[in-house]
Design a protein around this motif. Structure first.
Motif, PDB file in Angstrom:
ATOM      1  N   LEU A   1      -6.348 -18.999  11.016  1.00 10.02           N
ATOM      2  CA  LEU A   1      -6.712 -17.599  10.781  1.00 10.02           C
ATOM      3  C   LEU A   1      -5.569 -16.940  10.008  1.00 10.02           C
ATOM      4  N   PHE A   2      -5.597 -17.079   8.703  1.00  5.06           N
ATOM      5  CA  PHE A   2      -4.436 -16.749   7.878  1.00  5.06           C
ATOM      6  C   PHE A   2      -4.300 -15.269   7.561  1.00  5.06           C
ATOM      7  N   ALA A   3      -5.378 -14.507   7.676  1.00  8.73           N
ATOM      8  CA  ALA A   3      -5.327 -13.091   7.311  1.00  8.73           C
ATOM      9  C   ALA A   3      -5.448 -12.223   8.554  1.00  8.73           C
ATOM     10  N   ASN A   4      -4.482 -11.349   8.745  1.00  3.80           N
ATOM     11  CA  ASN A   4      -4.506 -10.391   9.851  1.00  3.80           C
ATOM     12  C   ASN A   4      -4.633  -8.992   9.246  1.00  3.80           C
ATOM     13  N   ILE A   5      -5.798  -8.385   9.411  1.00  5.34           N
ATOM     14  CA  ILE A   5      -6.104  -7.088   8.807  1.00  5.34           C
ATOM     15  C   ILE A   5      -5.918  -6.004   9.865  1.00  5.34           C
TER      16      ILE A   5
ATOM     17  N   MET B   1      -3.091  10.059   7.320  1.00  2.00           N
ATOM     18  CA  MET B   1      -2.936   8.657   6.939  1.00  2.00           C
ATOM     19  C   MET B   1      -4.231   7.880   7.122  1.00  2.00           C
ATOM     20  N   ASP B   2      -4.460   6.963   6.200  1.00  2.29           N
ATOM     21  CA  ASP B   2      -5.607   6.057   6.253  1.00  2.29           C
ATOM     22  C   ASP B   2      -5.234   4.846   5.410  1.00  2.29           C
ATOM     23  N   LEU B   3      -4.605   3.876   6.038  1.00  2.00           N
ATOM     24  CA  LEU B   3      -4.110   2.717   5.305  1.00  2.00           C
ATOM     25  C   LEU B   3      -4.440   1.437   6.072  1.00  2.00           C
ATOM     26  N   ILE B   4      -4.218   0.310   5.409  1.00  4.41           N
ATOM     27  CA  ILE B   4      -4.432  -0.988   6.035  1.00  4.41           C
ATOM     28  C   ILE B   4      -3.251  -1.889   5.722  1.00  4.41           C
ATOM     29  N   VAL B   5      -2.679  -2.492   6.752  1.00  5.00           N
ATOM     30  CA  VAL B   5      -1.655  -3.522   6.569  1.00  5.00           C
ATOM     31  C   VAL B   5      -2.352  -4.881   6.567  1.00  5.00           C
ATOM     32  N   VAL B   6      -2.167  -5.629   5.487  1.00  3.26           N
ATOM     33  CA  VAL B   6      -2.717  -6.977   5.374  1.00  3.26           C
ATOM     34  C   VAL B   6      -1.561  -7.947   5.579  1.00  3.26           C
ATOM     35  N   ARG B   7      -1.598  -8.634   6.700  1.00  6.26           N
ATOM     36  CA  ARG B   7      -0.460  -9.441   7.160  1.00  6.26           C
ATOM     37  C   ARG B   7      -0.760 -10.930   7.025  1.00  6.26           C
ATOM     38  N   GLU B   8       0.138 -11.665   6.357  1.00  3.90           N
ATOM     39  CA  GLU B   8       0.014 -13.120   6.317  1.00  3.90           C
ATOM     40  C   GLU B   8       0.295 -13.642   7.720  1.00  3.90           C
ATOM     41  N   ASN B   9      -0.559 -14.527   8.214  1.00  3.68           N
ATOM     42  CA  ASN B   9      -0.616 -14.791   9.649  1.00  3.68           C
ATOM     43  C   ASN B   9      -0.206 -16.200  10.052  1.00  3.68           C
TER      44      ASN B   9
ATOM     45  N   ARG C   1       3.681 -20.871  -1.666  1.00  9.28           N
ATOM     46  CA  ARG C   1       2.916 -20.157  -2.684  1.00  9.28           C
ATOM     47  C   ARG C   1       1.442 -20.066  -2.295  1.00  9.28           C
ATOM     48  N   ARG C   2       0.907 -21.140  -1.720  1.00  7.05           N
ATOM     49  CA  ARG C   2      -0.522 -21.149  -1.345  1.00  7.05           C
ATOM     50  C   ARG C   2      -0.830 -20.021  -0.369  1.00  7.05           C
ATOM     51  N   ALA C   3       0.001 -19.874   0.689  1.00  7.17           N
ATOM     52  CA  ALA C   3      -0.251 -18.828   1.680  1.00  7.17           C
ATOM     53  C   ALA C   3      -0.080 -17.441   1.065  1.00  7.17           C
ATOM     54  N   CYS C   4       0.922 -17.289   0.193  1.00  6.61           N
ATOM     55  CA  CYS C   4       1.126 -15.990  -0.453  1.00  6.61           C
ATOM     56  C   CYS C   4      -0.061 -15.630  -1.338  1.00  6.61           C
ATOM     57  N   GLU C   5      -0.585 -16.604  -2.053  1.00  5.11           N
ATOM     58  CA  GLU C   5      -1.716 -16.345  -2.938  1.00  5.11           C
ATOM     59  C   GLU C   5      -2.946 -15.886  -2.171  1.00  5.11           C
ATOM     60  N   ARG C   6      -3.270 -16.604  -1.103  1.00  3.01           N
ATOM     61  CA  ARG C   6      -4.521 -16.265  -0.425  1.00  3.01           C
ATOM     62  C   ARG C   6      -4.441 -14.926   0.299  1.00  3.01           C
ATOM     63  N   ILE C   7      -3.260 -14.562   0.829  1.00  6.14           N
ATOM     64  CA  ILE C   7      -3.171 -13.257   1.480  1.00  6.14           C
ATOM     65  C   ILE C   7      -3.146 -12.141   0.437  1.00  6.14           C
TER      66      ILE C   7
ATOM     67  N   GLU D   1       6.907 -12.503  -6.037  1.00  3.28           N
ATOM     68  CA  GLU D   1       6.491 -13.088  -7.314  1.00  3.28           C
ATOM     69  C   GLU D   1       5.023 -13.495  -7.296  1.00  3.28           C
ATOM     70  N   THR D   2       4.619 -14.152  -6.215  1.00  2.68           N
ATOM     71  CA  THR D   2       3.241 -14.624  -6.128  1.00  2.68           C
ATOM     72  C   THR D   2       2.252 -13.468  -6.044  1.00  2.68           C
ATOM     73  N   CYS D   3       2.582 -12.448  -5.255  1.00  2.00           N
ATOM     74  CA  CYS D   3       1.691 -11.291  -5.149  1.00  2.00           C
ATOM     75  C   CYS D   3       1.545 -10.587  -6.499  1.00  2.00           C
ATOM     76  N   LEU D   4       2.630 -10.491  -7.255  1.00  2.00           N
ATOM     77  CA  LEU D   4       2.556  -9.866  -8.577  1.00  2.00           C
ATOM     78  C   LEU D   4       1.720 -10.714  -9.537  1.00  2.00           C
ATOM     79  N   ASP D   5       1.813 -12.039  -9.408  1.00  2.00           N
ATOM     80  CA  ASP D   5       0.976 -12.910 -10.237  1.00  2.00           C
ATOM     81  C   ASP D   5      -0.508 -12.694  -9.929  1.00  2.00           C
ATOM     82  N   VAL D   6      -0.831 -12.590  -8.643  1.00  2.00           N
ATOM     83  CA  VAL D   6      -2.220 -12.345  -8.243  1.00  2.00           C
ATOM     84  C   VAL D   6      -2.682 -10.979  -8.731  1.00  2.00           C
ATOM     85  N   ALA D   7      -1.794 -10.007  -8.721  1.00  2.00           N
ATOM     86  CA  ALA D   7      -2.147  -8.649  -9.157  1.00  2.00           C
ATOM     87  C   ALA D   7      -2.683  -8.623 -10.583  1.00  2.00           C
ATOM     88  N   ASP D   8      -2.223  -9.544 -11.416  1.00  2.00           N
ATOM     89  CA  ASP D   8      -2.696  -9.586 -12.799  1.00  2.00           C
ATOM     90  C   ASP D   8      -4.195  -9.834 -12.893  1.00  2.00           C
ATOM     91  N   ARG D   9      -4.775 -10.426 -11.850  1.00  2.00           N
ATOM     92  CA  ARG D   9      -6.214 -10.722 -11.851  1.00  2.00           C
ATOM     93  C   ARG D   9      -7.044  -9.528 -11.386  1.00  2.00           C
TER      94      ARG D   9
END
Length: 359
Positions: free
Chosen positions: A104-108, A124-132, A164-170, A203-211
């Motif tokens: 269960l890799f994503a903790n919302i 406030m109305d936000l969401i923390v997306v936590r790599e799990n 990198r794999r875990a960073c990408e998917r979260i 770095e990985t999150c910024l790479d994903v952001a490009d998409r």
């Protein structure tokens, strides 16, 4: 009529206040779906924690895990592993065992201030997306053994794992979620000090952001971000973080929103989903009938929305919204438990939520 949908959902009450608040989610969902013959939920009650120790001799029996393999999703109550017999205190917790088995890799973890609460940040109305699955936590950074060790009695060390794999998917989870909200993602990191591990996450999150060119992205050092949240939590939309940073930030934002007793959480993989309140077992108030069931109820609403999306069944999403609106209405009317400054019992709060859905 929408096509029929049958779901099997597990109920694991757990320890402390778990047996008081977890059944509340089951009751509220049943009430919300009472007028929907196109959705049928079969509940499967399963033992973990002290109940499982007394029945099976272990807090996380294989019998329970085998049933979870066959279920669509489940609601996990809190566990009080500090009170387990000595042999189990240093072992993987029930929640940790489940998280690892099903990856269960994503903790919302949403944090939203409800009208009628004494929130530090009322807008406030936000969401923390936590790599799990990685980071420094010793229960989730090794294939076998512990991620903490002591080479001498006076030296303790910890292994932090970032891939990198875990960073990408979260990161994808965070950006997809942001597309449904206000389209802004903040990356929490400490790359100025942990240049390789936290640097890889950034770095990985910024790479994903490009998409996701339609989503605005920025990044903040974790210490600066914590300070900004205290001052301007309403300026944030989705925050993506590695494991430990996400855990700390979500507790902080839960309190800023009024109470961690209101803070829901959803743990997901590609195929499984688990609702779990952010708070713990609170053994000091167990059995007193005053525990706040809000977090578990809202976590279960998140679970319904997730299942609705996966099964392409819009009724579940609408039901989740109905439950959330009822909770907000009841709290706004001043019907709340002691942690929110009210006098309602656990049962009284549940009854008020069910009544609000009916009205």
């Amino acid at each position: 009529m929408t096509r029929p949908l049958e779901l099997r959902i597990g109920v694991l009450p757990g320890d402390g206040i778990g047996p008081e608040v977890v059944p509340a989610a089951e009751l509220v969902i049943d009430a919300a779906l009472a007028s929907r013959p196109d959705v049928k939920i079969t509940w499967q009650r399963l033992a973990i924690g002290h109940e499982a120790i007394s029945r099976y001799g272990t807090p996380m029996p294989e019998e329970t895990l085998e049933v979870l393999d066959e279920l669509d999703a489940w609601i996990l109550g809190p566990h009080d592993s500090a009170s387990y017999p000595d042999r189990w205190r240093t072992q993987l917790t029930p929640g940790g065992t489940i998280r690892k088995r099903f990856e269960l890799f994503a903790n919302i973890r949403p944090a939203r201030a409800f009208p009628g609460t004494a929130a530090v940040s009322p807008k406030m109305d936000l969401i923390v997306v936590r790599e799990n699955t990685e980071g420094f936590y010793a229960d989730r950074n090794m294939y076998a053994g512990a991620g903490e060790f002591m080479p001498t009695p006076d030296v303790a060390m910890a292994v932090g794992v970032v891939t990198r794999r875990a960073c990408e998917r979260i990161a994808h989870e965070a950006f997809r979620l942001a597309r449904t909200r206000r389209r802004r993602v903040t990356i929490a990191h400490k790359a100025n000090v942990l240049s390789m591990t936290s640097g890889l996450f950034l770095e990985t999150c910024l790479d994903v952001a490009d998409r996701y060119p339609e989503v605005e992205v920025d990044h903040q050092h974790i210490d600066a971000l914590a300070a900004l949240l205290v001052r301007h939590a309403d300026a944030f939309d989705v925050i993506v973080a590695e494991n430990m940073f996400g855990d700390i930030l979500s507790d902080l934002t839960g309190e800023l929103a009024g109470s961690i007793g209101n803070a829901p959480s959803l743990n997901t993989s590609e195929t499984k989903a688990m609702a779990q309140a952010t708070h713990g077992a609170a053994p000091d108030i167990a059995g007193l009938g005053i525990a706040n069931p809000t977090a578990v109820i809202l976590s279960s609403a998140m679970l319904l929305r997730c299942l609705g999306a996966r099964h392409e069944h819009s009724a579940l999403g609408r039901t989740a919204s109905r439950i959330e609106a009822a909770v907000e209405t009841v709290i706004g009317q001043g019907v709340c438990t002691a942690d929110l400054g009210g006098t309602a019992s656990t049962a009284g709060f549940i009854d008020a939520v069910v009544a609000a859905m009916g009205s």
